[in-house]
Design a protein around this motif. Structure first.
Motif, PDB file in Angstrom:
ATOM      1  N   PHE A 309       0.838  -0.946  -0.043  1.00 14.66           N
ATOM      2  CA  PHE A 309       0.093  -0.001   0.265  1.00 14.66           C
ATOM      3  C   PHE A 309       0.884   1.475   0.066  1.00 14.66           C
ATOM      4  O   PHE A 309       0.918   1.515  -0.388  1.00 14.66           O
ATOM      5  N   SER A 310       1.659   1.407   0.969  1.00 12.87           N
ATOM      6  CA  SER A 310       3.078   1.975   0.652  1.00 12.87           C
ATOM      7  C   SER A 310       3.449   2.673  -0.338  1.00 12.87           C
ATOM      8  O   SER A 310       3.542   3.911  -0.837  1.00 12.87           O
ATOM      9  N   PHE A 311       4.091   1.529  -1.550  1.00 11.30           N
ATOM     10  CA  PHE A 311       4.325   1.965  -2.507  1.00 11.30           C
ATOM     11  C   PHE A 311       3.590   2.278  -3.400  1.00 11.30           C
ATOM     12  O   PHE A 311       4.144   3.239  -4.542  1.00 11.30           O
ATOM     13  N   ILE A 312       2.994   1.259  -3.544  1.00  8.33           N
ATOM     14  CA  ILE A 312       1.278   1.660  -4.679  1.00  8.33           C
ATOM     15  C   ILE A 312       0.213   3.743  -4.580  1.00  8.33           C
ATOM     16  O   ILE A 312       0.596   4.184  -5.279  1.00  8.33           O
ATOM     17  N   PHE A 313       0.004   3.513  -3.385  1.00  9.43           N
ATOM     18  CA  PHE A 313      -1.001   4.593  -2.940  1.00  9.43           C
ATOM     19  C   PHE A 313       0.080   5.949  -2.514  1.00  9.43           C
ATOM     20  O   PHE A 313      -0.205   6.878  -1.913  1.00  9.43           O
ATOM     21  N   GLU A 322      -2.335  -1.807   6.714  1.00 12.71           N
ATOM     22  CA  GLU A 322      -2.481  -2.413   7.708  1.00 12.71           C
ATOM     23  C   GLU A 322      -3.613  -3.007   8.686  1.00 12.71           C
ATOM     24  O   GLU A 322      -4.006  -4.427   8.322  1.00 12.71           O
ATOM     25  N   TYR A 323      -4.600  -1.825   7.541  1.00 11.14           N
ATOM     26  CA  TYR A 323      -6.142  -2.909   7.363  1.00 11.14           C
ATOM     27  C   TYR A 323      -6.197  -3.904   6.981  1.00 11.14           C
ATOM     28  O   TYR A 323      -6.883  -4.566   6.564  1.00 11.14           O
ATOM     29  N   ALA A 324      -5.950  -3.872   5.691  1.00  7.74           N
ATOM     30  CA  ALA A 324      -6.191  -4.356   4.510  1.00  7.74           C
ATOM     31  C   ALA A 324      -4.984  -5.729   5.182  1.00  7.74           C
ATOM     32  O   ALA A 324      -6.118  -6.620   4.354  1.00  7.74           O
ATOM     33  N   ARG A 325      -4.423  -6.424   5.436  1.00  4.57           N
ATOM     34  CA  ARG A 325      -3.765  -7.456   6.218  1.00  4.57           C
ATOM     35  C   ARG A 325      -5.460  -8.526   6.528  1.00  4.57           C
ATOM     36  O   ARG A 325      -5.459  -9.254   6.495  1.00  4.57           O
TER      37      ARG A 325
END
Length: 412
Positions: A309-313, A322-325
């Motif tokens: 997420f950090s890389f893409i968004f 973290e939520y997505a996990r």
């Protein structure tokens, strides 16, 4: 199914392409407002037409399916009129009680998007019944491209929450209209309305939908969308934005193939049940296929969500990873359970589905609030919610397989 899957896949590729752009333009707080608006709409949607549109596919001939179409729209118009009057009189009280102050200025759009959604559901189920999967596929692509372009261009000039909310509302209207225009046949026959006798007989014939499926779906949507309301109320709009993005990203694999497989499976299993065919094999085959398809994409997010997420968004969306996990666990299990959910309507087990959903909602909501109020930690709250909901989805798969086995034996 391949035609619908390819169109759905292209539509989701478009969504994936634009999502990093849109999240960078608007940011977590504004994206969180859209999440609250969408959550409110999703919770109310099953109430509007009482889920009658999903009976269109089950009707045993064209004449009866047209009656269900008209019944659905007539009920939707009545209920939306009531909702509009309530909003006009009790606007401030509703916002305060539900603690959704972030969408106070957009609440007048809710009756509109509910009307557009009801029409979209009716037309989508009509085309599924008629096996017009290619038309659905094309419109999915057109809708995805036009809506994402509009959000991007609109955000460059006015990166405000109102832009996102308004475009989402208009997008739903256009999608339903395109389905109607491109449909191979009109579902309205001799007119838009049915007489009182047909209205009552059709309502009674498919009474399981308003009595069981509608409340079940409302409770289910409440369970799915309550985290956003809780996060924005207890923590911040940014937390709601993180959850909205993680939920959107996790829906991508589901929308990519799960939705296409589910639509075709629903039509196929309904037809099989009407012809007294054995429907256990299609159920198990579809469930196993989704299990194999989902392992890699969901697994990557579950193990490497924050990094991805950090890389893409962008780095500001690390917490969304973290939520997505944890949402990934829930989404993967729901992905596999999709054919089971579709089967319950066909075998007329919607009362059981209602009871199951009530229990699931009570448990997952209790754990969500436990994380929020006892641990006072948003990530723990989301984790408890995601794990518990995922376990319940797997339980539903086991229960449904047993029910379908018995149903097939009785049919034969």
């Amino acid at each position: 199914m391949a035609v619908l899957a390819s169109g759905t896949m292209l539509a989701q590729i478009i969504n994936i392409f634009f999502l990093p752009i849109i999240t960078r333009i608007y940011g977590p707080d504004i994206y969180g407002v859209l999440g609250v608006f969408n959550s409110t709409v999703m919770i109310m949607t099953p109430l509007v037409a009482l889920t009658f549109p999903y009976a269109i596919v089950l009707a045993n001939d064209k004449k009866n399916s047209e009656k269900v179409v008209k019944l659905s729209l007539q009920i939707a118009i009545i209920i939306i009129t009531i909702i509009t009057i309530i909003f006009l009189i009790f606007n401030d009280q509703i916002v305060d009680v539900l603690n959704i102050n972030e969408i106070r200025e957009f609440i007048f759009l809710i009756p509109l998007i509910l009307l557009f959604t009801a029409f979209y559901q009716v037309m989508n189920q009509w085309l599924i019944r008629n096996k017009e999967f290619q038309t659905i596929s094309k419109i999915e692509v057109i809708h995805a491209l036009s809506l994402n372009l509009s959000k991007t261009i609109g955000g460059l000039f006015a990166p405000f929450a109102f832009v996102l909310v308004l475009l989402t509302t208009l997008g739903r209207a256009i999608k339903g209209l395109l389905l109607y225009v491109k449909s191979g046949s009109s579902p309205f026959g001799e007119g838009l309305f049915i007489n009182k006798t047909d209205f009552m007989s059709t309502f009674i014939k498919y009474r399981d939908f308003p009595f069981y499926r509608s409340p079940q779906t409302i409770i289910s949507e409440l369970s799915k969308n309550l985290p956003i309301i809780v996060l924005v109320s207890i923590f911040s709009p940014a937390a709601a934005g993180f959850f909205t993005l993680s939920k959107t990203a996790m829906k991508t694999p589901s929308n990519l193939l799960g939705k296409a497989v589910g639509n075709v499976f629903y039509q196929k299993i309904a037809e099989g049940a009407n012809n007294n065919n054995n429907i256990i094999k299609p159920l198990i085959s579809a469930s196993l296929s989704l299990l194999l398809i989902g392992i890699i994409p969901f697994g990557l997010i579950i193990f490497f969500g924050p990094i991805i997420f950090s890389f893409i968004f962008g780095t500001e969306w690390y917490t969304a990873g973290e939520y997505a996990r944890w949402i990934g666990i829930l989404s993967f299990c729901s992905f596999v359970a999709n054919p089971s959910v579709k089967s319950l309507a066909v075998i007329k087990a919607q009362r059981l589905h209602l009871y199951y959903t009530i229990i699931k909602t009570i448990v997952s909501t209790a754990l969500l609030l436990l994380g929020a109020f006892v641990y006072e930690n948003d990530v723990i709250s989301v984790a408890l919610y995601g794990i518990s909901s995922g376990i319940f989805s797997l339980i539903l798969v086991v229960i449904t397989i047993k029910l379908v086995i018995n149903f097939s034996k009785d049919a034969n």
